[in-house]
Design a protein around this motif. Structure first.
Motif, short mmCIF file in Angstrom:
data_model
loop_
_atom_site.label_atom_id
_atom_site.label_comp_id
_atom_site.label_asym_id
_atom_site.label_seq_id
_atom_site.Cartn_x
_atom_site.Cartn_y
_atom_site.Cartn_z
N LYS A 6 1.41 13.61 7.58
CA LYS A 6 1.79 12.78 6.83
C LYS A 6 1.91 11.30 7.31
N ILE A 68 -2.69 0.73 5.03
CA ILE A 68 -3.87 1.52 4.54
C ILE A 68 -5.08 1.55 5.18
N GLY A 72 -5.26 4.92 6.50
CA GLY A 72 -5.84 5.49 5.23
C GLY A 72 -5.10 6.25 4.02
N LYS A 73 -3.81 6.07 4.34
CA LYS A 73 -3.12 6.56 3.12
C LYS A 73 -1.48 6.34 3.49
N ASP A 75 2.02 8.52 2.57
CA ASP A 75 2.50 9.81 1.64
C ASP A 75 3.98 9.71 1.53
N GLN A 118 -0.58 3.10 -5.02
CA GLN A 118 -1.30 3.59 -4.04
C GLN A 118 -1.23 5.16 -4.02
N MET A 119 0.03 5.56 -3.95
CA MET A 119 0.27 7.13 -4.04
C MET A 119 -0.12 7.68 -5.23
N GLN A 120 -0.32 6.95 -6.48
CA GLN A 120 -0.76 7.60 -7.54
C GLN A 120 -2.21 7.79 -7.64
N SER A 121 -3.01 6.83 -6.92
CA SER A 121 -4.38 7.07 -6.66
C SER A 121 -4.74 7.95 -5.95
N GLN A 122 -3.85 8.46 -4.78
CA GLN A 122 -4.08 9.28 -3.94
C GLN A 122 -3.85 10.61 -4.44
N GLY A 125 2.77 11.72 -3.64
CA GLY A 125 3.71 10.81 -2.45
C GLY A 125 4.99 11.12 -2.89
#
Length: 239
Positions: A6, A68, A72-73, A75, A118-122, A125
């Motif tokens: 994470k 990002i 890359g993410k 969490d 951003q978490m929504q698109s992943q 989170g």
């Protein structure tokens, strides 16, 4: 290793509650970015320090882009950065009011406005907002601080709804700590600390790790069905 692989952001992560959460998250497998205006007061291979003023919207956007691009993410986000400028309301200056609101409330908005989507698109989170017992019950001489910490609770409940839209699967919760033995309290006279402790059902003040472990739970998949919740961690304190 409850947070293995994470990526976690902890604001106000240089010391105190932020340090406790950052180091515990790292111990549990996360790569942690501890954002703060100060240098880290500790060294941990899995905690990266980043100089950030959360009250500056442009800096927050640049910070989110940096994380990002590098990892890359995102969490986990812990909105922990906060300050106090205490005064009775009749004596409180505009500067005291504005400074606390800009850091404690606008700072939470500045980061979450980017990281939530951003978490929504992943596809998921966990966002954890650090409120306070003062935000739940108020306190003499802390109108500015109480307003921000109550506002954080309102944001928590709103974002739990917003970021779950269209299957976003982003959980948003708050922790409301009681008086906890960080550097700020170390300057408070012992007789006052004793009086605070007597206001708790457990008869003592909290330790930073006693806030960090509830945060770890909310950040982990073990709390996968908990969102929009305010977790009071105050030893049964009532102001």
């Amino acid at each position: 290793m409850r947070l293995e692989n994470k990526v976690a952001i902890v604001t106000g992560g240089a010391r105190g509650l932020g340090q406790a959460m950052a180091e515990l998250f790292a111990k549990e497998g996360a790569k942690v970015i501890a954002a703060d205006m100060e240098d880290l007061s500790y060294s941990n291979l899995n905690v990266e320090g980043y100089k950030l003023n959360v009250a500056n919207g442009e800096d927050c956007k640049a910070f989110c882009d940096y994380v990002i691009e590098k990892y890359g993410k995102i969490d986990i986000l812990v909105n922990n950065a906060g300050i106090t400028r205490d005064s009775l309301t009749r004596k409180m200056t505009d500067e005291q009011w504005d400074l606390v609101l800009n850091v404690n409330l606008k700072g939470v908005f500045n980061l979450t406005r980017h990281i939530g989507p951003q978490m929504q698109s992943q596809g998921g989170g966990s966002i954890i907002n650090i409120s306070s017992v003062v935000g739940e019950f108020g306190n003499i001489g802390q109108a500015n601080y109480a307003a921000t910490k109550a506002g954080v609770i309102g944001l928590t409940k709103t974002w739990a709804k917003e970021f779950a839209l269209k299957g976003g699967n982003v959980r948003v919760n708050a922790i409301a700590p009681g008086y906890t033995m960080t550097d700020i309290l170390k300057t408070v006279p012992q007789d006052l600390l004793d009086s605070f402790a007597k206001q708790t059902m457990l008869g003592r003040l909290g330790q930073p790790e006693e806030i960090a472990y509830p945060a770890l739970f909310l950040a982990s998949d073990e709390a996968s069905y908990i969102t929009g919740h305010v977790l009071s961690v105050n030893g049964g304190m009532r102001l």
